[in-house]
Write a protein that holds these residues in place. Structure first.
Motif, PDB file in Angstrom:
ATOM      1  N   TYR A 182      62.860 -20.998-111.864  1.00 26.99           N
ATOM      2  CA  TYR A 182      61.537 -21.205-111.262  1.00 26.99           C
ATOM      3  C   TYR A 182      60.455 -21.336-112.329  1.00 26.99           C
ATOM      4  N   GLU A 188      64.255 -28.730-109.200  1.00 28.72           N
ATOM      5  CA  GLU A 188      65.022 -29.168-108.035  1.00 28.72           C
ATOM      6  C   GLU A 188      66.149 -30.120-108.399  1.00 28.72           C
ATOM      7  N   ARG A 216      55.507 -30.426-105.107  1.00 31.17           N
ATOM      8  CA  ARG A 216      55.615 -29.012-104.746  1.00 31.17           C
ATOM      9  C   ARG A 216      54.867 -28.773-103.445  1.00 31.17           C
ATOM     10  N   GLU A 220      52.695 -23.071-104.322  1.00 35.60           N
ATOM     11  CA  GLU A 220      53.781 -22.733-105.236  1.00 35.60           C
ATOM     12  C   GLU A 220      53.246 -22.624-106.663  1.00 35.60           C
ATOM     13  N   THR A 222      55.220 -22.522-109.537  1.00 30.80           N
ATOM     14  CA  THR A 222      56.002 -23.217-110.549  1.00 30.80           C
ATOM     15  C   THR A 222      55.328 -24.529-110.939  1.00 30.80           C
ATOM     16  N   GLU A 225      59.231 -29.424-109.889  1.00 36.32           N
ATOM     17  CA  GLU A 225      59.369 -30.008-108.563  1.00 36.32           C
ATOM     18  C   GLU A 225      60.257 -29.138-107.679  1.00 36.32           C
ATOM     19  N   THR A 226      59.858 -28.934-106.428  1.00 34.62           N
ATOM     20  CA  THR A 226      60.685 -28.200-105.467  1.00 34.62           C
ATOM     21  C   THR A 226      61.027 -29.059-104.250  1.00 34.62           C
ATOM     22  N   THR A 247      61.186 -25.832 -99.284  1.00 33.17           N
ATOM     23  CA  THR A 247      60.097 -24.999 -98.761  1.00 33.17           C
ATOM     24  C   THR A 247      59.929 -25.189 -97.259  1.00 33.17           C
TER      25      THR A 247
END
Length: 360
Positions: A182, A188, A216, A220, A222, A225-226, A247
């Motif tokens: 993270y 990701e 993101r 978030e 971080t 990229e999530t 998410t």
């Protein structure tokens, strides 16, 4: 129509002997809940383990009945009973251990991501080839039941000419399980969708172009990229979509794959992502123009984690016996890494990228 149902022998091909000694480098989560349960189920011989945190290595050894705990990597590599080093460390550190292991004449199964830089992956492959040892990467989703069966069906012609493929996963990921990930600036794709990249490569080969958008969710912390959307284009006209979001707050979460072609459709669910890390078996349905009004359904028993982790190790052992290359060899995995880094370049430069633009 049961006589039309194809044989789907999706379980890993096992070697003639399973007595090759395995020395494990790293005693983190993936080793404890995936590698070691899989190896126990397959009957593989784990000789010993080491970790930078020796107490963690001792806990893992006690929990899984491993007789030897090595003080360091050098001690593991000097053990004649160790034939293969199963390396499960941070990707930035992997090439250094590859250098030590190849110098000691040990074969390797490396955790994915193979490297945090493409040039490091190339270097690891070169080191293994120069030392005449085998190196493979633990891209175990290739052996997950749904993906394996899909490949068998494609090979048997049920899909015809592929025209579309997608993996879509919308889930809620607790990154506290991997705080170091993270905090990284790549997340990701590097640590999750790399599975989907490799699996779709396994099914369809390398794309001509990739375009990726990374983002993101609000709030978030971080910098990575999530959630990502990736589109692959093939010269044949085949299009591939990878759609992942970590998410998803609502309870309508899903993890699906769908493959379409001129002759049929294959679709299913990725069971692990519905109740991670426990998961459930995948589902699989398929149809073809042979019987356009009938959907076949396969009953799949094994799970991605831990069962699919038998596959890369079994393939490595078969390669030793047959003097061939493991299915997920290091050199093969360089093409997966090219796509991964092409996707990151696409995010940064906001353009479509040819994977062969990524060079070492």
């Amino acid at each position: 129509m049961p006589h039309l149902f194809p044989e789907l022998d999706y379980l890993p091909k096992m070697p003639r002997t399973i007595s090759h000694g395995i020395g494990i480098v790293g005693a983190g989560g993936i080793v404890n809940y995936a590698h070691l349960p899989a190896y126990k189920k397959a009957g593989f011989k784990v000789v010993g383990i080491t970790d930078k945190n020796i107490e963690q290595a001792e806990r893992t050894a006690k929990q899984h009945g491993i007789s030897k705990v090595y003080a360091n990597v050098s001690q593991l590599l000097s053990d004649r009973d160790v034939v293969i080093a199963d390396v499960a460390v941070y990707p930035s550190e992997q090439v250094d251990i590859v250098a030590q292991a190849t110098a000691a004449g040990k074969h390797l199964l490396c955790q994915k991501p193979f490297a945090d830089e493409y040039a490091k992956g190339v270097r690891s492959v070169e080191l293994a080839e120069q030392a005449n040892v085998k190196i493979a990467v633990n891209q175990q989703m290739r052996w997950d039941a749904g993906i394996r069966c899909a490949r068998l069906l494609i090979d048997k012609g049920w899909l015809g000419i592929p025209t579309y493929g997608t993996i879509q996963v919308h889930c809620k990921t607790d990154w506290s399980m991997w705080p170091w990930i993270y905090e990284d600036n790549r997340l990701e794709i590097m640590f999750h969708s790399i599975h989907y990249v490799d699996s779709l490569r396994y099914l369809f080969g390398e794309p001509a172009m990739v375009f990726t958008s990374g983002a993101r969710a609000p709030g978030e912390t971080t910098q990575a990229e999530t959630k990502t959307l990736s589109i692959w284009e093939y010269s044949s006209g085949l299009q591939v979509l990878i759609d992942v979001c970590h998410t998803t707050w609502q309870d309508d979460r899903y993890a699906i794959f769908r493959l379409e072609g001129t002759e049929g459709v294959i679709k299913g669910t990725i069971g692990l992502m519905y109740n991670y890390p426990t998961g459930r078996p995948d589902t699989l349905e398929f149809m073809s123009k042979r019987n356009p009004d009938y959907w076949f359904s396969a009953r799949l028993q094994s799970r991605w984690i831990p069962d699919a982790c038998i596959g890369p190790m079994a393939s490595w052992m078969c390669a030793i016996e047959d003097n061939s290359e493991p299915e997920s060899s290091g050199r093969d995995n360089l093409r997966t890494l090219q796509i991964v880094f092409a996707e990151y370049r696409s995010i940064a430069e906001k353009r479509a990228i040819r994977p062969d633009e990524i060079t070492g």
